[in-house]
Design a protein around this motif. Structure first.
Motif, PDB file in Angstrom:
ATOM      1  N   GLU A 394      45.589  30.201  38.693  1.00 16.89           N
ATOM      2  CA  GLU A 394      44.299  29.964  39.346  1.00 16.89           C
ATOM      3  C   GLU A 394      44.243  28.569  39.970  1.00 16.89           C
ATOM      4  OE1 GLU A 394      43.467  32.695  35.749  1.00 16.89           O
ATOM      5  OE2 GLU A 394      44.902  31.138  36.361  1.00 16.89           O
ATOM      6  N   ASP A 417      42.412  36.879  49.012  1.00 18.02           N
ATOM      7  CA  ASP A 417      42.556  37.477  47.676  1.00 18.02           C
ATOM      8  C   ASP A 417      43.983  37.439  47.148  1.00 18.02           C
ATOM      9  OD1 ASP A 417      43.662  39.313  49.435  1.00 18.02           O
ATOM     10  OD2 ASP A 417      42.812  41.065  48.423  1.00 18.02           O
ATOM     11  N   GLN A 420      44.758  37.800  43.290  1.00 19.29           N
ATOM     12  CA  GLN A 420      43.584  38.319  42.589  1.00 19.29           C
ATOM     13  C   GLN A 420      43.950  39.484  41.663  1.00 19.29           C
ATOM     14  OE1 GLN A 420      40.166  37.255  42.731  1.00 19.29           O
ATOM     15  NE2 GLN A 420      40.150  38.598  40.955  1.00 19.29           N
ATOM     16  N   GLU A 424      43.396  39.750  37.549  1.00 18.12           N
ATOM     17  CA  GLU A 424      42.696  40.863  36.916  1.00 18.12           C
ATOM     18  C   GLU A 424      43.565  41.530  35.863  1.00 18.12           C
ATOM     19  OE1 GLU A 424      41.516  43.171  40.274  1.00 18.12           O
ATOM     20  OE2 GLU A 424      39.751  41.936  40.681  1.00 18.12           O
ATOM     21  N   LYS A 429      38.884  36.795  35.915  1.00 19.22           N
ATOM     22  CA  LYS A 429      38.379  36.896  37.277  1.00 19.22           C
ATOM     23  C   LYS A 429      38.456  35.513  37.923  1.00 19.22           C
ATOM     24  CE  LYS A 429      36.967  41.213  37.545  1.00 19.22           C
ATOM     25  NZ  LYS A 429      37.435  42.153  38.559  1.00 19.22           N
ATOM     26  N   LEU A 430      38.843  35.488  39.170  1.00 20.81           N
ATOM     27  CA  LEU A 430      38.878  34.234  39.920  1.00 20.81           C
ATOM     28  C   LEU A 430      37.556  34.061  40.630  1.00 20.81           C
ATOM     29  CD1 LEU A 430      40.722  31.888  40.868  1.00 20.81           C
ATOM     30  CD2 LEU A 430      41.317  33.290  42.823  1.00 20.81           C
TER      31      LEU A 430
END
Length: 434
Positions: A394, A417, A420, A424, A429-430
């Protein structure tokens, strides 16, 4: 050491960026290069498949090491051409000959190789124009979606994944009829493998190998993996789900049997191997081989390589890889590709790129760029990649996107994204990236 690197994309800029860090380097030439490589090395106006001109340049500049970036010159036999010339007896080359490059040059050869050496892959059938009906009947025995692959190189456009049987049967006929030219004179029909894709990279001297790490790239132009396929919109390395157990399976079931299989088949393979894999519930299977580094994966794999790359290349060329030191950075590296509006369809070239002087904490690798009148201009569909490190994925992604926001050119586009899906998978969650 004098080095010639062939290619002009983000992969070659990332390789050049790593090469110039080596104390063994005397002079680096990149042919033909881009605006990014021009800041590190001397660009040379040579076409990557003009073997005669490349040979003359190697002789003129007394090049010690040739590194081949893209697949075309490898499949067409640049190594064979140079090794047949007595002028180049001492030249070190990173990249396989034609007999090894056919792993990428022919999907049918690659499938036969995997079956012969017990390497896990999808079921398949190879179809020629005189066997269209048989191919259509084989498609009817498979579950959707249906995978059709042109046997030869088709500039990244020769793989179709189709949801409907009738459409797949029609496309098979069109491919064999010349849709992708000579590349689809044979078509491999392949069982669709469900799972998560992952790329693993290795370098081998024909006897031993070093695994350069894993990466996941994002091929679709649109967020949520929608829209047309591209050359790659971003990448992450390492891949979070590739834990110690998965990596052990990859090495034992795929990497080692591939290197040993090449040796058993009498192929003296010295260069990169790119394993395109599918993770099927924790078990890896090969989707495809490539005989060079990927793009944009190189833009996240090369920054993580802590070893002197020229030492690695020299050991590869001389068959001494077993004695070579090797170390990877444990941090994550992510990259986000900036593309021209309209890509992968029609797009403009020659637009001014601004903000390069404002980048902080990231590396910008040029892909489709050129310099003119003191300005950096767009010169391709995929323009540049913004790569960043982070102890967490992240963090690396946020750093890349922070610097993407500092760059600008007309109709600039990018996916918001990248990574992403992997976050998940980790159950996280980002934060929304604007």
């Amino acid at each position: 050491m004098k080095v010639l690197l062939l290619g002009s994309g983000g992969r070659e800029h990332a390789l050049a960026w790593k090469i110039v860090q080596s104390p063994k380097l005397g002079k680096l030439y990149v042919a033909p290069g881009n605006a990014g490589t021009a800041q590190l090395a001397e660009n040379v106006s040579l076409a990557v498949t003009d073997f005669r001109a490349i040979g003359d340049f190697i002789q003129d500049k007394q090049i010690d090491l040739l590194v081949v970036g893209p697949e075309d010159p490898l499949v067409e036999g640049i190594r064979d051409f140079l090794e047949a010339d007595s002028r180049f007896g001492g030249l070190m080359i990173v990249g396989p000959g034609k007999d090894g490059a056919i792993l990428e040059g022919s999907k049918d050869f690659a499938k036969q190789f995997m079956i012969r050496h017990g390497i896990p892959t999808a079921g398949y059938m190879t179809v020629t124009p005189d066997r269209v009906k048989e191919g259509q009947q084989f498609l009817a025995t498979l579950r959707p979606p249906y995978v059709l692959k042109a046997d030869g190189l088709a500039a990244g456009k020769g793989v179709l994944i189709l949801p409907e049987l009738e459409e797949a049967q029609r496309e098979l006929e069109e491919m064999l009829g010349g849709k992708f030219g000579k590349a689809s004179s044979r078509v491999v029909i392949e069982e669709f493998l469900h799972g998560i894709e992952i790329s693993v990279f290795a370098i081998t001297d024909g006897k031993d190998y070093k695994i350069l790490g894993s990466a996941k790239d994002y091929k679709r132009v649109g967020e949520g993996d929608t829209g047309l396929n591209t050359g790659g919109m971003g990448a992450v390395s390492p891949v979070p789900f590739a834990d110690e157990e998965f990596n052990r399976k990859v090495e034992e079931r795929i990497v080692r049997p591939t290197v040993e299989g090449l040796k058993k088949d009498g192929i003296d393979y010295r260069g990169f191997i790119f394993f395109g894999l599918m993770n099927k519930g924790g078990d890896p299977a090969v989707i495809e081989y490539n005989v060079r580094m990927g793009d944009p994966e190189t833009e996240v794999v090369m920054p993580r390589l802590k070893t002197d790359i020229l030492e690695l290349f020299e050991a590869t060329a001389l068959g001494k890889l077993a004695d070579s030191a090797f170390e990877l950075d444990e941090r994550y590296c992510t990259t986000v590709m900036l593309v021209a509006g309209g890509y992968p369809g029609s797009y403009e070239k020659g637009n001014v790129i601004t903000g390069l002087d404002n980048i902080e904490g990231s590396i910008v690798f040029h892909a489709g760029t050129k310099e003119a009148d003191g300005q950096i201009l767009t010169n391709g569909g995929r323009v540049m990649a913004v790569s960043s490190f982070g102890t967490q994925m992240e963090q690396a992604l946020k750093q890349s996107y922070a610097n993407v926001a500092r760059l600008s050119f007309k109709d600039m586009s990018y996916r918001r994204d990248i990574g992403q899906d992997l976050i998940e998978v980790k159950g996280k969650k980002l934060e929304a990236i604007s």
